[in-house]
Design an enzyme around this catalytic site. Sequence first.
Site, PDB file in Angstrom:
ATOM      1  CB  SER A   1      29.985  36.781  34.307  1.00  0.00           C
ATOM      2  OG  SER A   1      31.136  37.279  34.925  1.00  0.00           O
TER       3      SER A   1
ATOM      4  NE  ARG B   1      42.200  43.960  33.330  1.00  0.00           N
ATOM      5  CZ  ARG B   1      40.967  43.530  33.607  1.00  0.00           C
ATOM      6  NH1 ARG B   1      39.927  44.325  33.401  1.00  0.00           N
ATOM      7  NH2 ARG B   1      40.784  42.318  34.073  1.00  0.00           N
TER       8      ARG B   1
ATOM      9  CG  ASP C   1      35.544  39.744  39.888  1.00  0.00           C
ATOM     10  OD1 ASP C   1      36.742  39.886  39.584  1.00  0.00           O
ATOM     11  OD2 ASP C   1      34.669  39.435  39.064  1.00  0.00           O
TER      12      ASP C   1
ATOM     13  NE  ARG D   1      34.358  43.327  40.428  1.00  0.00           N
ATOM     14  CZ  ARG D   1      33.058  43.241  40.124  1.00  0.00           C
ATOM     15  NH1 ARG D   1      32.144  43.605  40.995  1.00  0.00           N
ATOM     16  NH2 ARG D   1      32.669  42.787  38.951  1.00  0.00           N
TER      17      ARG D   1
END
Length: 434
Positions: A23, A120, A314, A388
């Site tokens: 980020s 998305r 996350d 992830r």
Amino acid sequence: MSAMRGAASPEYGGTASVPGDKSIAHRALILAALAQGTSRISRLPSGEDVASTRKAVEALGATVEADGDDWLVTGCEWTSPPGDIDCGNSGTSARLLMGAAAGFEGLKATFVGDESLSRRPMRRVIDPLSRMGASFDGGDTLPITLTGATLGGIDFLQPVASAQVKTAILLAGLRSSGPVRVVEPFASRDHSEVMLAQFGVEGSVEEIVDGHAVSLGDARALTATDVIVSGDPSSAAFLFAGAAITGGTVTVTDLNVNATRTGFLEALDAMGCTVEFANPRDWAGEPVADVTVSRTRTLQPIEWHRDKVPATIDELPLLAIVAAFADGESLLEGLGELRVKESDRLGAVIAGLAANGVSVFPDGDDLRVLGRGAVRGGGRIMVGHDHRIAMAFLTMGLGTKQAITVDDITPIATSFPDFVEVMRSLGANLEDAL
Ligand code: S3P
């Protein structure tokens, strides 16, 4: 496709470092590309997502040069890129770049992405940016073509906490002279607010009845500055989860410990792990420390309420996995946003836990996980382009009775290319599989 197995790792533990925070890295590249002068960015992570943003700002006109391990970025007035802006797998690249480009009048850019990103939702940024004056061609998903314009201000109430949406609006607002305010129900990660201040932009935050409000002040010009990117707490979470699951002790050095990102550590502490912060310091306005997690007693179940979701957004799949090793039933609330990440992470967690012998009870956006201390394992996980999910289930395998196989580890390169090497250096038993 390249499959791998995570298997019992009784000797797991030690000290490691993780890549720079994704980020912060996206924001450093974009703000430097908008700023007057040359910024030096150190410890920029080498994952594919950040590379997508680096190539994009270059295509939009900024000068980007490697200087040893650092990057030098010189900002400019952005212009139409020669080809499509390929954001790969990275939602942060797409949403933040659309915001930053929206205020350049006449700039035209088509944003594209891989199969996962092309599913998305983009309406969440297109709507506020359109209200400010930008125009968009395409549907709710990529590919989308943006035409920049002279923008007006906005007072935007976000239905869900999202740092990407908040940041897209703030970045667009840099080139607007009108008032710009974003209100979200709970505070999402604040790296944009911190970094905008480092680049000389004025802003303010306040808690109001509707939630957490962030406003831009009058001074909105960016001046180049140097940024050292601190370690990514979302990558470190896998190393720490390994400690919680196996009963080991892990230290991660130079880790970002911004309070909007430490939710997973808070959860591990509440579940009975010991969490210690050493050597605190400041890098580019962000708090940094060396963090040690160890587990010496039985993991306790946890109730994780929706106000805690933004600080663990996350890490929630991993939290559900750690909960499977606790002694009792955990409740994780308000997981709806997981459905629109790199994959449907809520569906992946439910299916993945069940495939490994864990009883899970979904109820709308909430999830109950019945921990029984020990976990069978033995499942095969389809990661569906999601880095992830791949890392979370490999980590789970370190503590299960039977190994866990993930069908494809290639997506891990988007955020943590050295994941396998780093985990093996800590004693994780990760083996190639069919
Ligand atoms: C990010 C914000 C979060 C997070 C993502 C990175 C960011 O997304 O899940 O990995 O850098 O702003 P949302 O804003 O969609 O919650």
